[in-house]
Design a protein around this motif. Sequence first.
Motif, mmCIF file in Angstrom:
data_model
loop_
_atom_site.group_PDB
_atom_site.id
_atom_site.type_symbol
_atom_site.label_atom_id
_atom_site.label_comp_id
_atom_site.label_asym_id
_atom_site.label_seq_id
_atom_site.Cartn_x
_atom_site.Cartn_y
_atom_site.Cartn_z
ATOM 1 N N PHE A 1 0.859 -1.188 0.000
ATOM 2 C CA PHE A 1 0.000 0.000 0.000
ATOM 3 C C PHE A 1 0.888 1.228 0.000
ATOM 4 C CE2 PHE A 1 -3.026 -2.927 2.129
ATOM 5 C CZ PHE A 1 -4.090 -2.769 1.261
ATOM 6 N N MET B 1 -2.846 6.799 -1.105
ATOM 7 C CA MET B 1 -4.144 6.541 -0.501
ATOM 8 C C MET B 1 -4.715 7.773 0.185
ATOM 9 S SD MET B 1 -4.227 2.728 -0.039
ATOM 10 C CE MET B 1 -5.752 3.025 0.616
ATOM 11 N N SER B 2 -3.837 8.702 0.564
ATOM 12 C CA SER B 2 -4.343 9.879 1.259
ATOM 13 C C SER B 2 -4.776 10.972 0.279
ATOM 14 C CB SER B 2 -3.286 10.426 2.220
ATOM 15 O OG SER B 2 -2.148 10.804 1.494
ATOM 16 N N ILE C 1 -5.631 8.655 7.453
ATOM 17 C CA ILE C 1 -5.746 8.857 6.004
ATOM 18 C C ILE C 1 -7.207 9.062 5.631
ATOM 19 C CG2 ILE C 1 -5.556 7.631 3.795
ATOM 20 C CD1 ILE C 1 -2.984 6.334 4.899
ATOM 21 N N GLN C 2 -8.051 8.290 6.264
ATOM 22 C CA GLN C 2 -9.465 8.284 5.910
ATOM 23 C C GLN C 2 -10.199 9.492 6.506
ATOM 24 O OE1 GLN C 2 -11.135 5.017 7.947
ATOM 25 N NE2 GLN C 2 -13.177 5.260 7.068
ATOM 26 N N PHE C 3 -9.958 9.780 7.765
ATOM 27 C CA PHE C 3 -10.701 10.846 8.447
ATOM 28 C C PHE C 3 -9.973 12.185 8.427
ATOM 29 C CE2 PHE C 3 -12.046 6.910 10.619
ATOM 30 C CZ PHE C 3 -13.401 6.969 10.379
ATOM 31 N N LEU D 1 -13.685 0.915 14.535
ATOM 32 C CA LEU D 1 -12.704 1.827 13.936
ATOM 33 C C LEU D 1 -11.620 1.039 13.202
ATOM 34 C CD1 LEU D 1 -11.856 4.918 13.954
ATOM 35 C CD2 LEU D 1 -10.342 4.318 15.826
ATOM 36 N N ASP E 1 -12.819 -0.511 9.864
ATOM 37 C CA ASP E 1 -12.844 0.556 8.866
ATOM 38 C C ASP E 1 -11.441 0.866 8.365
ATOM 39 O OD1 ASP E 1 -15.296 1.368 8.212
ATOM 40 O OD2 ASP E 1 -15.299 3.229 9.366
ATOM 41 N N ARG F 1 -10.144 -1.815 6.101
ATOM 42 C CA ARG F 1 -10.832 -1.749 4.821
ATOM 43 C C ARG F 1 -10.262 -0.624 3.947
ATOM 44 N NH1 ARG F 1 -16.915 -1.899 6.037
ATOM 45 N NH2 ARG F 1 -16.531 -4.035 6.617
ATOM 46 N N ASN F 2 -9.884 0.470 4.592
ATOM 47 C CA ASN F 2 -9.378 1.631 3.839
ATOM 48 C C ASN F 2 -7.861 1.746 3.890
ATOM 49 O OD1 ASN F 2 -11.911 3.095 3.006
ATOM 50 N ND2 ASN F 2 -12.278 2.816 5.189
ATOM 51 N N ALA F 3 -7.205 0.693 4.389
ATOM 52 C CA ALA F 3 -5.735 0.695 4.525
ATOM 53 C C ALA F 3 -5.250 1.979 5.204
ATOM 54 C CB ALA F 3 -5.086 0.534 3.154
#
Lengths: 338, 511
Positions: free
Chosen positions: A36, A41-42, A85-87, A293, A296, A299-301
């Motif tokens: 990854f 990804m970010s 990265i996700q939030f 958390l 999630d 799932r989103n690495a």
Amino acid sequence: MFATLLTLIGRRLLLSILILLLVSVLLFIVLRALPFDPAAMSLPPNATLAEIEAKRLEMGLNLPLPQQYLIWLSHVLHGDFGSSIQFRRGVLGLVTSTLPATIELAVLAMLIASALGLAGGLTLFHVRGTAKEPIMDLGTVVLLSLPEFLWALFLILVVGVALHWLPFTGRIDPNMRLPVTTGFLLIDSWIAGRPDIFKSAVEHLILPSLALGIAFSPAIMRVLRSSLIDVYQEDYIHLARLRGLGEKRILLRHALKNAALPTLSLMGVQFGFLFGGTLLVEVIFSYPGLGNLMVDAVRNADLPIIQAVGLTYCIVVLSINTVVDSLYLILNPKLRLR
Amino acid sequence: MTIEIERRALLQMLGLGAIGSAAIGVSWPAQAQQADAVTIGWPSDVPSWDPNQRFTPDAQHLYKLVFDQPLDQNPKLELIPHLIKKWEMAPDAKSLKIELRDDVVFHNGIKMTTEDFRYTFFERIKAGHAVDTKNSWRNVADIEIASPTQCVMKFASPVPTAPQWLAFLGSFVVPKKYMEEVGVEKFREKPIGTGPYKLVDYQLNARIILERNEQYWGPKPKLKRVTIEIIKDPSARVAAIQSGQVDLTINVPVREVVRLEREPTLAGEINPITRVMLLQCRNDQGFADQNVRLAAHHAIDKAALSKAFFNNAAVPLSVPVTPGTPGFPADYKFSYDPETAKSLLTKSGFSSSKPAKIKFGSTNGQFPSDYDIARAIQQMWKKVGIDAELETIEYAKYFELNRGGKLPDATLYSWDNATGDPEIFSGYLLNTKMPFSAFKDPAVGDKIGKLFGVTDYQARVQGYKDAVKFAVDYGATIPLLQSVQTVVRKKKLSYEKFGNGWVLANTMSWS
């Protein structure tokens, strides 16, 4: 005893720090070895290669791995676990806001597992050598073979859908709001003087903690039964009988206390597994804890969250083991002599 | 030796648990429905309450309740005025003249003006805020303000789809003054928009509670209170609607919809939406030969896939465009024909005894039945002489694998576009310079790339109709089915259906 206890806790703490460091190195290496790219990804999918490269530099991903680790570790020691990265917000805040919910769930589940384990262990011991023993044994094997997520689905279908007895999503009723003090709803509701919210929180906790508790109880039952069988071979049990003590008193006053020691060790180990088991159970019950958390994040690495949650799990398990070892020391006088 | 414990003592111990639970006093008849409220079981949370921050299609439904987009789409997906009353694109598509409504206020009572518009689509990006709008609006050179309601967006290069982007993904207007006062972090905690609902409570990964914005400039929502329960597990969503804990839920398995609609109080829907399932093809390795790519396409019985996995509701597609959207060529059909597939393979020297070998990737659990569909396709291919080695890939890794040229020869993929615009839909999908396409042959890429500069709408639409037909005939893509969105709701609850699958609480009402 107090000095021995302090020495044990001190040793445990030192060992825990070492284990934590090792786990952090392992986590860091494993997550970096995954195919990854946190920089890519970010950013949104239509980011250009130049933008991804710039992000990579900004995140220090061009540096050698040991240097990256040391930078990360220095940040962690200053309470900075990075940004999700996700939030796109601080990971520490996310972990601390979800951890109390998971601890609340895991503790209640452990209490349930212990209660069921105790009752089941005593029953198994009670029926040994009778025609009921194979049936009870089969029962525990069945219980052992059902994972917690199946219990979760079963309880939702029976208690939630068919009987409408209990809620199975979230932590409290949607119409209730409570200011966060500790994050532990059962405590915060008492601080706020809101028994209605306390009741709602308990109702929301019952099914997920039952799913976890039931799944982890059979191991306790079987170990308790085996320990009781061993203890009943000891001379002091025969002596107690010769002294004319009743079977109930022998069991509760003498045998159970000694048989509880191996069971307690097992419960310490089980709590680690149980804490890990919250992952799927929290997702199924839409319970907003650390497990949810983590799922999630996987799932989103979202590597920063995975690292932080991984370390948090490690800290919790080490702490529980320290508590269990201390209890073991308190309950077993032989160990204090060492 | 058997030890006898008094039966009464044992029963006392076993009874403790039961007494404990009785003491709690469980009495919880779950019913979500209230006359002016709705509870929705939603499969995912918002990434944050900064709507510009992260493009997440599933979050757009939720953001639209709290924030407003400059332009909107009607249920047929036509662009309609919203915060923007009038707009006019320059013939060279390098500037967009905008007139905003003058009666819009944020939830804190402050009027929305062109200052907020400029802040959202230009100043935040220049200030380096971590927002995905930075990428969608990177061509904005400036936004010139003429008055509180009038401004002009200036682009560094032509952006014919700017109006569509003003109704897409993270394009929501945020309040400049408030955000500058409190900062982005605090804004995320207490977001303020101009939308039909105000956020009153939010629990990460658990629950969103909204209350009607009584000062809303547009049509007032009928329901005063909306509770969104974040329920990620499909089985738990099914249980929640069946038990009455929620009034409506989406994305539950098709077989569950069929089962639940038999319940007297529930209604189930399987709605085709602007999302396609397709195979992303490479133009090299096992798929270098056009005959093999076309044979792979002819060998797939899409109607059978729809029947097996979607109760016949998913429409088989010949092009990677959904029916009803502007770029859909209704006159084109690519046939299911195993015999043609076999003869194409024979031309290239392959047969059942000497099959073409390809690598085939699929996600598992990213969209309904994805891996099962892939396995079915693998079997269909085997019958004509294509031996596909199936592997699972992580959806999060798709772009990275594509960038590194490491995708398998064919990858089962889902492509979503709420606007339905042909550029944002098939254009992005097939443009070889964008990260979505796995097919890097300039024969297709150049054709599509040229259309990105076409400013005339009709010419652009016709260009895409021709380009997608060419791409399919060239074997650049293997479209499969139009995706479906499943909805289960209480019969008495109605909502407005959108072609792109938006399920908006502000359109809901009880009968």
